[in-house]
Design an enzyme around this catalytic site. Structure first.
Site, mmCIF file in Angstrom:
data_model
loop_
_atom_site.group_PDB
_atom_site.id
_atom_site.type_symbol
_atom_site.label_atom_id
_atom_site.label_comp_id
_atom_site.label_asym_id
_atom_site.label_seq_id
_atom_site.Cartn_x
_atom_site.Cartn_y
_atom_site.Cartn_z
ATOM 1 N N SER A 84 -21.898 63.260 143.318
ATOM 2 C CA SER A 84 -22.324 61.874 143.324
ATOM 3 C C SER A 84 -22.175 61.345 141.907
ATOM 4 O O SER A 84 -23.149 61.106 141.204
ATOM 5 C CB SER A 84 -23.770 61.763 143.788
ATOM 6 O OG SER A 84 -24.134 60.402 143.779
ATOM 7 N N GLY A 92 -20.602 58.557 141.033
ATOM 8 C CA GLY A 92 -20.871 57.121 141.006
ATOM 9 C C GLY A 92 -19.881 56.350 140.150
ATOM 10 O O GLY A 92 -20.240 55.366 139.515
ATOM 11 N N LEU A 93 -18.612 56.845 140.161
ATOM 12 C CA LEU A 93 -17.519 56.106 139.496
ATOM 13 C C LEU A 93 -17.733 55.894 137.995
ATOM 14 O O LEU A 93 -17.286 54.891 137.434
ATOM 15 C CB LEU A 93 -17.288 54.752 140.180
ATOM 16 C CG LEU A 93 -16.912 54.805 141.657
ATOM 17 C CD1 LEU A 93 -16.797 53.375 142.221
ATOM 18 C CD2 LEU A 93 -15.609 55.548 141.884
ATOM 19 N N ASN A 115 -5.913 54.538 139.552
ATOM 20 C CA ASN A 115 -6.831 54.392 140.692
ATOM 21 C C ASN A 115 -7.840 53.303 140.336
ATOM 22 O O ASN A 115 -8.397 53.304 139.239
ATOM 23 C CB ASN A 115 -7.540 55.719 140.973
ATOM 24 C CG ASN A 115 -8.478 55.626 142.165
ATOM 25 O OD1 ASN A 115 -9.498 54.938 142.108
ATOM 26 N ND2 ASN A 115 -8.146 56.311 143.238
ATOM 27 N N ASN A 133 -9.224 52.679 145.599
ATOM 28 C CA ASN A 133 -10.366 53.432 146.118
ATOM 29 C C ASN A 133 -11.267 52.477 146.906
ATOM 30 O O ASN A 133 -12.025 51.720 146.321
ATOM 31 C CB ASN A 133 -11.120 54.059 144.940
ATOM 32 C CG ASN A 133 -12.293 54.917 145.384
ATOM 33 O OD1 ASN A 133 -12.599 54.988 146.571
ATOM 34 N ND2 ASN A 133 -12.950 55.562 144.437
ATOM 35 N N CYS A 160 -15.288 55.267 148.100
ATOM 36 C CA CYS A 160 -16.244 56.090 147.352
ATOM 37 C C CYS A 160 -17.593 56.070 148.059
ATOM 38 O O CYS A 160 -18.163 54.998 148.272
ATOM 39 C CB CYS A 160 -16.422 55.583 145.936
ATOM 40 S SG CYS A 160 -17.677 56.528 145.048
ATOM 41 N N GLY A 201 -13.398 70.042 148.364
ATOM 42 C CA GLY A 201 -13.083 71.461 148.216
ATOM 43 C C GLY A 201 -12.562 72.051 149.517
ATOM 44 O O GLY A 201 -12.433 71.358 150.536
ATOM 45 N N GLY A 231 -7.447 66.822 150.244
ATOM 46 C CA GLY A 231 -8.677 67.372 150.821
ATOM 47 C C GLY A 231 -8.624 68.886 150.840
ATOM 48 O O GLY A 231 -8.037 69.484 151.733
ATOM 49 N N GLY A 232 -9.191 69.497 149.823
ATOM 50 C CA GLY A 232 -9.351 70.955 149.824
ATOM 51 C C GLY A 232 -8.120 71.765 149.510
ATOM 52 O O GLY A 232 -8.104 72.976 149.735
#
Lengths: 255, 313
Positions: B69, B71-72, B98, B126, B129, B216, B242-243
Site C-alpha cells: 500500500s 499510495g503512489l 506511467n 494507471n 491503483c 508476486g 502479474g507474478g
C-alpha cells in the site's frame, strides 16, 4: 552496491536462539560502513519470497557476519544453513550511516536494546582509538546479552539476572543524569519505543543522537518505497529506511 | 531470432519490460542492471504534484507474494523531468512514463508535460491503483471513466498509449474493449489484486490501509486467466503482468495472448531478473526453432485434450 553469491563460512548459536552467520565477500567487506546493511536471499523459494535485511555485526575482510534471532521463517532457515553453502546477497546498502570522524565529540555512547546491538561491534571497531566508548546494552535476561566486540559495557536486564534490573533506557537515563561526559554523542539501535525514549533524552540533554532504524522491506534499494519513516523536516514527509537511512539523526525522525 | 516488438513504430529491443513501481525511475539500479538490455522501463507512477504516499507499514510478505500500500509515493512530474530525464539520457532503452492522477484533467496535464520529451517513448495510464482514495480504482472499475480517460489522452499524444487495467472487476475484457475503442495502443493486464493480511497477535491489519495490492507469483494464475480473457476480446496488443519471475512464466503469458510482458515484484528480489528472463525466452525460441517471439503470442493449444498426468505433473 553489488550482488554476489557469497560462501557461508560458519553458523553458530552465540546465545539461546541467537545466531551469528558469517560469509565471505571481499567486495562487501571492503566497502561497508558502520550502520549499512546487506539484503539476503534466504532461499531460492516462493516463501520466503523477499530478501531479508541485516546490519553487519563484524567485518574482518574478507569475512563479514550478521546476527539474528531465529524467530521468523527467514531467520529459522538461515539458522539451519551449513558452512560451504552460498547465499545470494546484495550490499552494502543504505546511505545513512553512523558518522565516525566528525570533529567535536570525544565520547561515544552506544545504547542498544535487544538485537539492536547487532551493528555496534562493527561501529566500535571503526570508531577512532581516541574516542572513549561507553556501551549500554539491554536484554531480556543475562543469557541474551551480546558482548562480543563491545567496549565498557553496562548491562540492563528485564528480569534483573544481570546488571541493572530494568530497561536500558532507565539505565542510560540514570547514567546521563549522574555523570558528566566530555562532548558526548549517542548512537542507538533497538525497538522503536526504546529509540524514541533515547532520542527524547538526547533532546533534553542537547546531545547529538543517531538512530539505526529497522523496517520490513521488499527491495532494500528504494525501488518499492515500502519502508517509510516519518520525517520531522519540512522538505518531505517520509524518508525511506533503506535508502535515506537506515541511520538517521534522531531529531529528523518523527517517532 | 527476432525478439523485438513495437507500438506505433516505437521499437523495443525485446518483449520484457519492468513494471511500474518496481524499478523506480531506472537510475536507482543502474549499478546492478544494464538497462539497455531491457525492452523498456515503466516508470514509477507520476502525478502532477509529488505524493508522499501512505503511512507505514506499507508492505508485508504473504505466501508467494507481497501486499503493498505505497499510495503512489512519487516525486511528481516536474522533478521527474528536471532530475530523472537527464539521467535516463545515458541509456538507450525505451522509457514508458506511467501516469496516475485523481482527475481526468490531471492525467491530461501530466501527459502534456511529458509528451514533447524525446526521452519519453510512450505512456502507460494507471487507472487501477487500489491504494489511493481518489482516482485509482474508482476510475479503473468505471467503464465510462476508463473510456473517457483514454479518449482524452489519445487526443493529446501520438506516442504509444497503454491502459493498465485492474483485475478487481467482474469482466476485465469489457474494460479492454473500452480502451481499444477509444484508441489505446495496448493494455497492460493486470495491476495488483486487492488483498489483506492480519497479525493475529495484535489483531491488526499488517498494512496501514487495511487492504492493499497483492502481487508476486501468487497472482500469476489470475493474471494468465485475465490475459487469456482479454486476448479473446481485443485486437490491440496485451502486455501481460502479474507474478512473472522466470522466463517460463513469460512464455506462458505469450501463449495465452500477451505480446509482451512486464516483470514486477521479482525486481525487488533480483533487479536484473528481467534481463535473465529476456535471455531465457530467446534461448527457448532457438531451441524450438522459433524465428520470432511473435509466433508464440496466442498460440495456446486450448482445443487439445490434456492427459491428467501431463496437466498435473
Amino acid at each position: 552496491m553489488i550482488q554476489e553469491h557469497c560462501r557461508i563460512q560458519s553458523v553458530e548459536e552465540i546465545a539461546p536462539n541467537i545466531f551469528e552467520l558469517s560469509f565471505v565477500s571481499q567486495a562487501i567487506s571492503a566497502q561497508v560502513l558502520p550502520g549499512q546493511f546487506v539484503n539476503i536471499r534466504v532461499e531460492d523459494s516462493l516463501l520466503p519470497l523477499l530478501r531479508r535485511p541485516f546490519s553487519l555485526f563484524s567485518v574482518d575482510a574478507p569475512v563479514v557476519s550478521i546476527i539474528f534471532n531465529a524467530i521468523g521463517i527467514g531467520t529459522k532457515l538461515l539458522s539451519q544453513k551449513k558452512p560451504g553453502g552460498t547465499l545470494d546477497i546484495i550490499g552494502p546498502l543504505g546511505n545513512g550511516v553512523f558518522p565516525l570522524d566528525d570533529e567535536g565529540f570525544a565520547t561515544a555512547l552506544l545504547v542498544a536494546g535487544g538485537l539492536g546491538v547487532a551493528s555496534f561491534p562493527f561501529l566500535t571497531s571503526r570508531l577512532s582509538e581516541t574516542r572513549n566508548i561507553l556501551t549500554f546494552v539491554g536484554a531480556r535476561t543475562t543469557s541474551n546479552v551480546i558482548r562480543i566486540g563491545l567496549k565498557n559495557i553496562q548491562i540492563a536486564t528485564d528480569d534483573g539476572s544481570e546488571g541493572f534490573h530494568g530497561t536500558v533506557v532507565e539505565l542510560f537515563k540514570a547514567f546521563i543524569n549522574e555523570q558528566s561526559v566530555p562532548t558526548p554523542r549517542i548512537y542507538s539501535c533497538g525497538p522503536m519505543p526504546m529509540m524514541r525514549a533515547v532520542a527524547q533524552i538526547a533532546k533534553e540533554k542537547n546531545i547529538p543522537c543517531y538512530v539505526a532504524l529497522e523496517c520490513e522491506m521488499a527491495c532494500g534499494i528504494g525501488l518499492c518505497q515500502g519502508c517509510p519513516v516519518e520525517s520531522t523536516m519540512d522538505d518531505k514527509k517520509y524518508n525511506l529506511v533503506c535508502k535515506d537511512g537506515p541511520v538517521f539523526e534522531a531529531r529528523k525522525v518523527n517517532f | 531470432m527476432n525478439e523485438s516488438f513495437s507500438l506505433r513504430a516505437v521499437p523495443f529491443r525485446n518483449r520484457v519490460f519492468v513494471a511500474s513501481g518496481t524499478f523506480g525511475y531506472g537510475d536507482e539500479v543502474a549499478e546492478l542492471v544494464d538497462l539497455d538490455e531491457l525492452g523498456g522501463i515503466l516508470t514509477k507512477s507520476l502525478s502532477l504534484k509529488p505524493r508522499d504516499g501512505n503511512p507505514p507499514p506499507r508492505i508485508t510478505e504473504t505466501a508467494s507474494g507481497m501486499l503493498n500500500s505505497i499510495g503512489l509515493a512519487n516525486i511528481g512530474v516536474h522533478k521527474f523531468i528536471a532530475e530523472k530525464i537527464p539521467k535516463l539520457e545515458s541509456y538507450s532503452c525505451a522509457v514508458i512514463a506511467n501516469i496516475a492522477a485523481s482527475s481526468v484533467e490531471e492525467y491530461c496535464s501530466v501527459l502534456e508535460l511529458l509528451d514533447p520529451l524525446k526521452r519519453v517513448d510512450g505512456f502507460e495510464i494507471n487507472v487501477s491503483c487500489p491504494n489511493v482514495k481518489e482516482g485509482g480504482l474508482s476510475f479503473g472499475t468505471d467503464l465510462a471513466k476508463v473510456a473517457l480517460i483514454t479518449k482524452e489522452l489519445r487526443k493529446r499524444t501520438q506516442k504509444p498509449l497503454i491502459i493498465k487495467l485492474t483485475p478487481n472487476v467482474t469482466h476485465i475484457s469489457e474494460f479492454a474493449r473500452a480502451a481499444e475503442a477509444e484508441g489505446a495502443d495496448a493494455v497492460s493486464v493486470i495491476n495488483t489484486l486487492i488483498g489483506m493480511a492480519v497479525n493475529i497477535n495484535t489483531r491488526k491489519p499488517r498494512i496501514s490501509t487495511t487492504t492493499g495490492g497483492l502481487s508476486g507469483p501468487a497472482i500469476k494464475p489470475v493474471a494468465l486467466a485475465k490475459v487469456y480473457e482479454v486476448h479473446k476480446s481485443v485486437k490491440i496488443p496485451i502486455i501481460g503482468v502479474g507474478g512473472i519471475s522466470t522466463w517460463e512464466d513469460a512464455v506462458e503469458f505469450f501463449l495465452v495472448g500477451a505480446s509482451a510482458v512486464q516483470v514486477g515484484t521479482a525486481n525487488f528480489i533480483n533487479p536484473a531478473i528481467g534481463i535473465g528472463i529476456a535471455k531465457g525466452i530467446a534461448q527457448y525460441c532457438e531451441r524450438n526453432s522459433i524465428d520470432d517471439v511473435a509466433e508464440l503470442v496466442g498460440s495456446l493449444r486450448a482445443d487439445t485434450k490434456l492427459s491428467v498426468i501431463q496437466s498435473w505433473l
